[in-house]
Write a protein that holds these residues in place. Structure first.
Motif, short mmCIF file in Angstrom:
data_model
loop_
_atom_site.label_atom_id
_atom_site.label_comp_id
_atom_site.label_asym_id
_atom_site.label_seq_id
_atom_site.Cartn_x
_atom_site.Cartn_y
_atom_site.Cartn_z
N SER A 1 0.80 -1.22 0.00
CA SER A 1 0.00 0.00 0.00
C SER A 1 0.84 1.27 0.00
O SER A 1 0.32 2.36 -0.26
CB SER A 1 -0.95 0.01 1.20
OG SER A 1 -0.23 -0.17 2.42
N PHE A 2 2.14 1.15 0.28
CA PHE A 2 3.01 2.33 0.31
C PHE A 2 4.11 2.26 -0.77
O PHE A 2 5.04 3.07 -0.75
CB PHE A 2 3.66 2.49 1.69
CG PHE A 2 2.66 2.81 2.77
CD1 PHE A 2 2.08 4.05 2.87
CD2 PHE A 2 2.29 1.82 3.68
CE1 PHE A 2 1.14 4.34 3.86
CE2 PHE A 2 1.36 2.10 4.67
CZ PHE A 2 0.79 3.35 4.76
N LYS A 3 3.96 1.36 -1.70
CA LYS A 3 4.97 1.22 -2.75
C LYS A 3 5.14 2.50 -3.55
O LYS A 3 6.25 2.84 -3.98
CB LYS A 3 4.60 0.06 -3.69
CG LYS A 3 5.62 -0.17 -4.79
CD LYS A 3 5.22 -1.32 -5.71
CE LYS A 3 6.24 -1.52 -6.83
NZ LYS A 3 5.82 -2.62 -7.75
N ALA A 4 4.06 3.25 -3.75
CA ALA A 4 4.13 4.47 -4.56
C ALA A 4 5.13 5.48 -4.01
O ALA A 4 5.68 6.29 -4.76
CB ALA A 4 2.75 5.12 -4.65
N VAL A 5 5.38 5.42 -2.70
CA VAL A 5 6.28 6.38 -2.08
C VAL A 5 7.72 6.20 -2.58
O VAL A 5 8.47 7.17 -2.69
CB VAL A 5 6.24 6.25 -0.54
CG1 VAL A 5 7.14 7.27 0.13
CG2 VAL A 5 4.80 6.41 -0.04
N VAL A 6 8.10 4.96 -2.91
CA VAL A 6 9.48 4.68 -3.34
C VAL A 6 9.56 4.16 -4.78
O VAL A 6 10.64 3.87 -5.28
CB VAL A 6 10.16 3.66 -2.41
CG1 VAL A 6 10.38 4.26 -1.04
CG2 VAL A 6 9.34 2.36 -2.30
N ALA A 7 8.42 4.07 -5.44
CA ALA A 7 8.37 3.41 -6.75
C ALA A 7 9.32 4.02 -7.77
O ALA A 7 9.83 3.32 -8.66
CB ALA A 7 6.94 3.44 -7.29
N HIS A 8 9.59 5.32 -7.68
CA HIS A 8 10.42 5.99 -8.69
C HIS A 8 11.74 6.50 -8.12
O HIS A 8 12.40 7.34 -8.74
CB HIS A 8 9.62 7.14 -9.32
CG HIS A 8 8.33 6.67 -9.93
ND1 HIS A 8 8.28 5.98 -11.12
CD2 HIS A 8 7.04 6.75 -9.48
CE1 HIS A 8 7.02 5.67 -11.39
NE2 HIS A 8 6.26 6.13 -10.42
N ASN A 9 12.11 5.98 -6.96
CA ASN A 9 13.38 6.39 -6.36
C ASN A 9 14.54 5.74 -7.13
O ASN A 9 14.66 4.51 -7.14
CB ASN A 9 13.42 5.97 -4.89
CG ASN A 9 14.59 6.58 -4.15
OD1 ASN A 9 15.72 6.59 -4.62
ND2 ASN A 9 14.34 7.09 -2.95
N PRO A 10 15.40 6.53 -7.77
CA PRO A 10 16.45 5.96 -8.61
C PRO A 10 17.56 5.26 -7.82
O PRO A 10 18.41 4.59 -8.42
CB PRO A 10 17.00 7.18 -9.36
CG PRO A 10 16.74 8.33 -8.43
CD PRO A 10 15.44 8.01 -7.76
N HIS A 11 17.56 5.44 -6.51
CA HIS A 11 18.61 4.83 -5.69
C HIS A 11 18.27 3.41 -5.27
O HIS A 11 19.08 2.75 -4.62
CB HIS A 11 18.85 5.69 -4.44
CG HIS A 11 19.15 7.12 -4.76
ND1 HIS A 11 20.12 7.50 -5.66
CD2 HIS A 11 18.58 8.27 -4.32
CE1 HIS A 11 20.15 8.82 -5.76
NE2 HIS A 11 19.23 9.30 -4.97
N ILE A 12 17.07 2.93 -5.64
CA ILE A 12 16.64 1.57 -5.31
C ILE A 12 16.69 0.72 -6.56
O ILE A 12 16.16 1.09 -7.61
CB ILE A 12 15.21 1.58 -4.73
CG1 ILE A 12 15.15 2.42 -3.45
CG2 ILE A 12 14.75 0.15 -4.43
CD1 ILE A 12 13.74 2.60 -2.90
N ASP A 13 17.31 -0.46 -6.44
CA ASP A 13 17.38 -1.38 -7.59
C ASP A 13 16.18 -2.32 -7.64
O ASP A 13 15.65 -2.60 -8.72
CB ASP A 13 18.67 -2.20 -7.52
CG ASP A 13 19.92 -1.35 -7.65
OD1 ASP A 13 20.06 -0.67 -8.69
OD2 ASP A 13 20.75 -1.33 -6.72
N VAL A 14 15.77 -2.83 -6.49
CA VAL A 14 14.67 -3.80 -6.44
C VAL A 14 13.75 -3.45 -5.27
O VAL A 14 14.22 -3.23 -4.15
CB VAL A 14 15.19 -5.25 -6.26
CG1 VAL A 14 14.01 -6.23 -6.26
CG2 VAL A 14 16.20 -5.61 -7.33
#
Length: 335
Positions: A40-53
Motif C-alpha cells: 500500500s506504500f509502494k508508490a512512495v518509493v516506486a520511482h526512487n532511482p537509488h533503489i534497484d529492487v
C-alpha cells in the motif's frame, strides 16, 4: 554488495529514510539496493532511482522471507524495527543494522512529560545506526521522486490558483494530529492567498466545509488526486501549511517553506521537517516554522495519536492562534 533496507510504512516515515538510500548509492555506487515496503506504500518509493529492487509486503511475510533468503544479502538495514522486521533479520544470514527508537525516552516524555529526547531528527539517528558501513550524511535532506506522467497539469486546478497558492494539508492519520475544521475555516477567511486543500477521500467532506468559506479562493482537492499527484501540487505550491503528516515530509523533500501545525505529537520526537542537518534549537531550518501550544500539561499525550482528545478539550490544536500562522505564510510568500 547487496543491501536490504526495510521500512514497511507509512508515507512520512518512508520519506525520512531517503537520505540513507541516497548516501548508500553515492558512497557505495556498486551496491545492489533492495527495499522492503508494504504494498500500500509502494508508490512512495516506486520511482526512487537509488533503489534497484522493491519487494512488497501484502499479507504473507513468510513468502517475502523465503524470497529474500535466496538473494544473499551482505547487510540488512532495519529502519522500522518491530517484531516483523525482527523475523526478517533472523531468517536472513547477514549482519543487521538498525537505529535507536528511544522508546523508553518517548515513554517518559508521554507519561511523565520528562523531555529527555535528543535535539536531532530521526534521520540523524538512522545514520548513527549505519556506523559499521561508515556511511556519512551528506546533509542534502530528503528526496521524493514521481514519474512525469504523475505530474499535474495547469488545468487540473482553478485558473485563480495559477499564479500561486498555499497547499493546505488537512488530512492526518489520527484526529488529534489534525487542525480542526473550524480553525481551517478561520484561516481561509483571513488568508490573502488562494488555497488548495489536500487529503484523501476521507477528508472530502471536511474539505467542503472549509472551501464553503470562499469557493473562489479555496479549492478542495481532497480525494481528487493520487498521492503522487498531491505531492506534485505540494511541489508547485508557494507555501505549505500542514499537520504532522506524510505530505509535510514530502514538502521538506521539495525544499518548500513549511508552516507545520502540531497537536498531540511534538517536534521533539524527531519527526519535524528535515532539510539536512537541521534540528530544533542550534541549527533551525530557515524554511520551517512550527506552530504549537507550548506548556500544555497534557501534551504530548501519545507518540502517535488518538481518534479524539483524551481530555475532551483538544487545546493543543484549538488554542493555536490563526493570526501568527497567516504571518508565517506571508513571510514565506515573499521568498
Amino acid at each position: 554488495m547487496k543491501l536490504l533496507l526495510i521500512r514497511f510504512s507509512s508515507i512520512g516515515d518512508i520519506v525520512l529514510t531517503t537520505p540513507v538510500l541516497r548516501c548508500i548509492r553515492r558512497q557505495y555506487p556498486d551496491a545492489e539496493i533492495h527495499f522492503l515496503v508494504k504494498q500500500s506504500f509502494k508508490a512512495v518509493v516506486a520511482h526512487n532511482p537509488h533503489i534497484d529492487v522493491i519487494h512488497t509486503l501484502d499479507k504473507d511475510l513468510n513468502a517475502n522471507i523465503e524470497t529474500l533468503k535466496k538473494i544473499g544479502f551482505d547487510y540488512v538495514i532495519d529502519l522500522h524495527r518491530n517484531l516483523r522486521t525482527m523475523r526478517v533479520k533472523r531468517a536472513i544470514d547477514a549482519p543487521a543494522l538498525t537505529f535507536d527508537k528511544l522508546n523508553f525516552r518517548k515513554w517518559l516524555y508521554v507519561n511523565f512529560k520528562w523531555n529527555v529526547m535528543p535535539d536531532k531528527s530521526i534521520v540523524d539517528r538512522y545514520f548513527e545506526g549505519m556506523r559499521p558501513l561508515k556511511l556519512q550524511n551528506d546533509g542534502q535532506g530528503l528526496d521524493y521522486f514521481i514519474a512525469p506522467q504523475q505530474e499535474t497539469r495547469q488545468d487540473d486546478i482553478p485558473m485563480g490558483h495559477w499564479a500561486g497558492f498555499i497547499a493546505c494539508v488537512i488530512g492526518g492519520s489520527y484526529a488529534t494530529k489534525k487542525f480542526p475544521v473550524s480553525k481551517w475555516r478561520e484561516l481561509a477567511q483571513q488568508s490573502p492567498y488562494p488555497m488548495i486543500l489536500l487529503g484523501g477521500p476521507e477528508d472530502r467532506d471536511e474539505g467542503n466545509e472549509i472551501a464553503a468559506v470562499d469557493p473562489g479562493k479555496v479549492y478542495n482537492a481532497c480525494g481528487k488526486f493520487s498521492l503522487n499527484e498531491s505531492a506534485d501540487l505540494v511541489r508547485r505550491s508557494k507555501v505549505v501549511i500542514t499537520n504532522d503528516t506524510g505530505l509535510m515530509h514530502i514538502a521538506a523533500a521539495y525544499k518548500k517553506p513549511v508552516v507545520s501545525l502540531w497537536g498531540n505529537t511534538t517536534p521533539e520526537m524527531g519527526m519535524f521537517p528535515y532539510y539536512g542537518f537541521n534540528n530544533l534549537n542550534q541549527n533551525v531550518a530557515q524554511l520551517s516554522v512550527i506552530h504549537e501550544v507550548k506548556g500544555l500539561g497534557c501534551r504530548p499525550c501519545s507518540k502517535i495519536g488518538y481518534p479524539s482528545c483524551p481530555k475532551k478539550h483538544f487545546k493543543c490544536m484549538v488554542d493555536i492562534p490563526v493570526g501568527p500562522v497567516i504571518e508565517s505564510v506571508k513571510k514565506f510568500w515573499k521568498l
